[in-house]
Scaffold this motif. Sequence first.
Motif, PDB file in Angstrom:
ATOM      1  N   GLU A   1       0.916  -1.146   0.005  1.00 48.15           N
ATOM      2  CA  GLU A   1      -0.001   0.058  -0.212  1.00 48.15           C
ATOM      3  C   GLU A   1       0.875   1.244  -0.095  1.00 48.15           C
ATOM      4  OE1 GLU A   1      -3.409   0.309  -0.028  1.00 48.15           O
ATOM      5  OE2 GLU A   1      -3.377  -1.843  -0.516  1.00 48.15           O
ATOM      6  N   LYS A   2       2.126   1.167   0.489  1.00 48.49           N
ATOM      7  CA  LYS A   2       3.101   2.380   0.476  1.00 48.49           C
ATOM      8  C   LYS A   2       4.114   2.282  -0.491  1.00 48.49           C
ATOM      9  CE  LYS A   2       1.988   2.437   5.557  1.00 48.49           C
ATOM     10  NZ  LYS A   2       2.675   2.518   6.956  1.00 48.49           N
ATOM     11  N   VAL A   3       4.722   1.052  -0.656  1.00 45.25           N
ATOM     12  CA  VAL A   3       5.786   1.123  -1.535  1.00 45.25           C
ATOM     13  C   VAL A   3       5.774  -0.053  -2.615  1.00 45.25           C
ATOM     14  CG1 VAL A   3       7.475   1.782   0.257  1.00 45.25           C
ATOM     15  CG2 VAL A   3       7.234  -0.673  -0.010  1.00 45.25           C
ATOM     16  N   GLY A   4       6.811   0.033  -3.686  1.00 43.92           N
ATOM     17  CA  GLY A   4       6.553  -1.073  -4.700  1.00 43.92           C
ATOM     18  C   GLY A   4       7.665  -2.080  -4.411  1.00 43.92           C
ATOM     19  N   PHE A   5       7.548  -3.052  -4.884  1.00 44.43           N
ATOM     20  CA  PHE A   5       8.475  -4.350  -4.759  1.00 44.43           C
ATOM     21  C   PHE A   5       8.702  -5.215  -6.124  1.00 44.43           C
ATOM     22  CE2 PHE A   5       6.627  -4.498  -0.343  1.00 44.43           C
ATOM     23  CZ  PHE A   5       7.946  -4.353   0.465  1.00 44.43           C
ATOM     24  N   ALA A   6      10.006  -5.342  -6.318  1.00 47.70           N
ATOM     25  CA  ALA A   6      10.820  -6.179  -7.230  1.00 47.70           C
ATOM     26  C   ALA A   6      10.913  -7.373  -6.673  1.00 47.70           C
ATOM     27  CB  ALA A   6      11.507  -5.541  -7.971  1.00 47.70           C
ATOM     28  N   GLY A   7      10.691  -8.624  -7.342  1.00 51.23           N
ATOM     29  CA  GLY A   7      11.100  -9.808  -6.923  1.00 51.23           C
ATOM     30  C   GLY A   7       9.865 -10.700  -6.776  1.00 51.23           C
ATOM     31  N   PRO A   8      10.107 -11.600  -5.861  1.00 54.96           N
ATOM     32  CA  PRO A   8      11.039 -12.293  -4.677  1.00 54.96           C
ATOM     33  C   PRO A   8      12.494 -12.369  -5.391  1.00 54.96           C
ATOM     34  CG  PRO A   8       9.539 -13.932  -4.708  1.00 54.96           C
ATOM     35  CD  PRO A   8       9.069 -12.619  -5.819  1.00 54.96           C
ATOM     36  N   TYR A   9      13.479 -12.082  -4.408  1.00 60.53           N
ATOM     37  CA  TYR A   9      14.902 -12.754  -4.862  1.00 60.53           C
ATOM     38  C   TYR A   9      15.265 -13.867  -3.753  1.00 60.53           C
ATOM     39  CZ  TYR A   9      16.546  -9.694  -0.984  1.00 60.53           C
ATOM     40  OH  TYR A   9      16.703  -9.372   0.328  1.00 60.53           O
ATOM     41  N   PHE A  10      14.410 -14.105  -2.728  1.00 61.67           N
ATOM     42  CA  PHE A  10      14.742 -15.035  -1.952  1.00 61.67           C
ATOM     43  C   PHE A  10      13.527 -15.569  -1.043  1.00 61.67           C
ATOM     44  CE2 PHE A  10      16.425 -17.187   1.945  1.00 61.67           C
ATOM     45  CZ  PHE A  10      17.232 -17.922   1.252  1.00 61.67           C
ATOM     46  N   VAL A  11      13.398 -16.640  -0.795  1.00 66.40           N
ATOM     47  CA  VAL A  11      12.185 -17.028   0.132  1.00 66.40           C
ATOM     48  C   VAL A  11      12.693 -17.923   1.352  1.00 66.40           C
ATOM     49  CG1 VAL A  11      10.215 -18.534   0.289  1.00 66.40           C
ATOM     50  CG2 VAL A  11      10.938 -17.519  -1.989  1.00 66.40           C
ATOM     51  N   ALA A  12      12.496 -17.184   2.666  1.00 66.42           N
ATOM     52  CA  ALA A  12      12.934 -17.576   4.051  1.00 66.42           C
ATOM     53  C   ALA A  12      11.900 -18.040   4.643  1.00 66.42           C
ATOM     54  CB  ALA A  12      13.758 -16.687   4.627  1.00 66.42           C
ATOM     55  N   GLY A  13      11.842 -18.204   5.796  1.00 69.38           N
ATOM     56  CA  GLY A  13      10.925 -18.921   6.835  1.00 69.38           C
ATOM     57  C   GLY A  13      11.250 -18.297   8.284  1.00 69.38           C
ATOM     58  N   GLN A  14      10.183 -17.904   9.099  1.00 64.29           N
ATOM     59  CA  GLN A  14      10.291 -17.446  10.350  1.00 64.29           C
ATOM     60  C   GLN A  14      10.639 -18.627  11.278  1.00 64.29           C
ATOM     61  OE1 GLN A  14       6.966 -15.236  11.760  1.00 64.29           O
ATOM     62  NE2 GLN A  14       7.979 -15.046  14.042  1.00 64.29           N
ATOM     63  N   SER A  15      11.545 -18.442  12.040  1.00 62.22           N
ATOM     64  CA  SER A  15      12.048 -19.450  13.270  1.00 62.22           C
ATOM     65  C   SER A  15      12.171 -18.631  14.218  1.00 62.22           C
ATOM     66  CB  SER A  15      13.258 -20.050  12.401  1.00 62.22           C
ATOM     67  OG  SER A  15      13.376 -21.263  13.231  1.00 62.22           O
ATOM     68  N   LEU A  16      13.061 -19.557  15.261  1.00 60.68           N
ATOM     69  CA  LEU A  16      13.380 -19.252  16.779  1.00 60.68           C
ATOM     70  C   LEU A  16      14.940 -19.189  16.744  1.00 60.68           C
ATOM     71  CD1 LEU A  16      10.440 -20.635  18.364  1.00 60.68           C
ATOM     72  CD2 LEU A  16      10.778 -18.265  18.054  1.00 60.68           C
ATOM     73  N   LEU A  17      15.433 -18.164  17.470  1.00 58.58           N
ATOM     74  CA  LEU A  17      16.950 -18.441  18.060  1.00 58.58           C
ATOM     75  C   LEU A  17      16.937 -18.698  19.579  1.00 58.58           C
ATOM     76  CD1 LEU A  17      19.791 -18.552  17.010  1.00 58.58           C
ATOM     77  CD2 LEU A  17      19.945 -16.126  17.637  1.00 58.58           C
ATOM     78  N   VAL A  18      17.537 -19.599  20.095  1.00 53.90           N
ATOM     79  CA  VAL A  18      17.437 -19.721  21.696  1.00 53.90           C
ATOM     80  C   VAL A  18      19.060 -20.089  21.995  1.00 53.90           C
ATOM     81  CG1 VAL A  18      15.166 -20.464  21.833  1.00 53.90           C
ATOM     82  CG2 VAL A  18      17.189 -22.262  21.652  1.00 53.90           C
ATOM     83  N   ASN A  19      19.389 -19.853  23.249  1.00 53.56           N
ATOM     84  CA  ASN A  19      20.508 -20.322  23.885  1.00 53.56           C
ATOM     85  C   ASN A  19      20.735 -21.767  23.540  1.00 53.56           C
ATOM     86  OD1 ASN A  19      21.698 -17.561  24.979  1.00 53.56           O
ATOM     87  ND2 ASN A  19      20.129 -17.694  26.310  1.00 53.56           N
ATOM     88  N   ALA A  20      22.205 -22.141  23.284  1.00 55.74           N
ATOM     89  CA  ALA A  20      22.422 -23.493  23.069  1.00 55.74           C
ATOM     90  C   ALA A  20      22.049 -24.606  23.973  1.00 55.74           C
ATOM     91  CB  ALA A  20      24.024 -23.582  22.463  1.00 55.74           C
ATOM     92  N   ASP A  21      21.967 -24.128  25.394  1.00 52.57           N
ATOM     93  CA  ASP A  21      21.682 -25.059  26.225  1.00 52.57           C
ATOM     94  C   ASP A  21      20.334 -24.986  26.722  1.00 52.57           C
ATOM     95  OD1 ASP A  21      21.574 -22.321  27.413  1.00 52.57           O
ATOM     96  OD2 ASP A  21      22.799 -23.020  29.277  1.00 52.57           O
TER      97      ASP A  21
END
Length: 278
Positions: free
Chosen positions: A117-137
């Motif tokens: 609604e506010k800007v234009g887009f070219a692409g997509p140039y990549f497709v990602a997915g939402q995930s979670l980062l946590v401490n290793a332990d």
Amino acid sequence: MKINRSVRFGIGIMAIAFAATACGGGEESKSISENAADGKLTVGIKFDQPGLGLRNSDGTYTGFDVEVAKYVANELGVKPENITFKESPSAQRETLIQNGEVDYIVATYSITDARKEKVGFAGPYFVAGQSLLVNADNTDITGPESLNGGKILCSVAGSTPAQKVKDTYAKDVQLQEFDTYSACVEALRNGKVDAVTTDDIILAGYAAQSPGAFRIAGEPFTTENYGIGLAKDDSEGRGKVNDAIEKMISSGAWAEAFNETVGPSGYTMPAPPTVDRY
């Protein structure tokens, strides 16, 4: 001689208009093609995303988004040394484009109907997915549903991942926002939040930057189409940027850029996307 009220009003309006023009207020932003023809472009990127958009200590810029930005600029006739990179935090991206402060933005910028609604887009140039980062332990968090129970989830202002988790998966999760993902990662490291959420490719870069400190929890739970943001009415510019993206993919330069920038994090290269010429 007296000047009637309507004349005085007209003179005042003319003075205001002249002042605005003198200050540049009457000028319109140039299109991508016009600025490229002048041999220079200003491109928005992230400065704090390892593997994607990172400003190094020596003032250089590295990452997949940076390589995409440079490839597009070269196809438009602008050499890398004539690109000015401008930091584009998530909350400022639409404003930077609308105000003409950048020609285009390559900054893990998900294409959404609200943003279109506010800007234009070219692409997509990549497709990602939402995930979670946590401490290793951390063994408690295995996916978005496990954030219930009052855990603290961090994301950045101007982005939507954390609210999406709260609305869809974990209604009693507590949300914490910072201006940058790097601030979220530091809060995670210091135990001030339980998890960071954004796209998996971004999180993989932070995990690779601190080996053994973090892990990605669970599988991606959304689809995020990354586009190149530009002025909404610049249809010519959008077409040229789309041409450049398609050429980057078909020539093998897209895969080469990915392997050199994101590859070291261990993130598996997905199939390249198909450009949407809406």
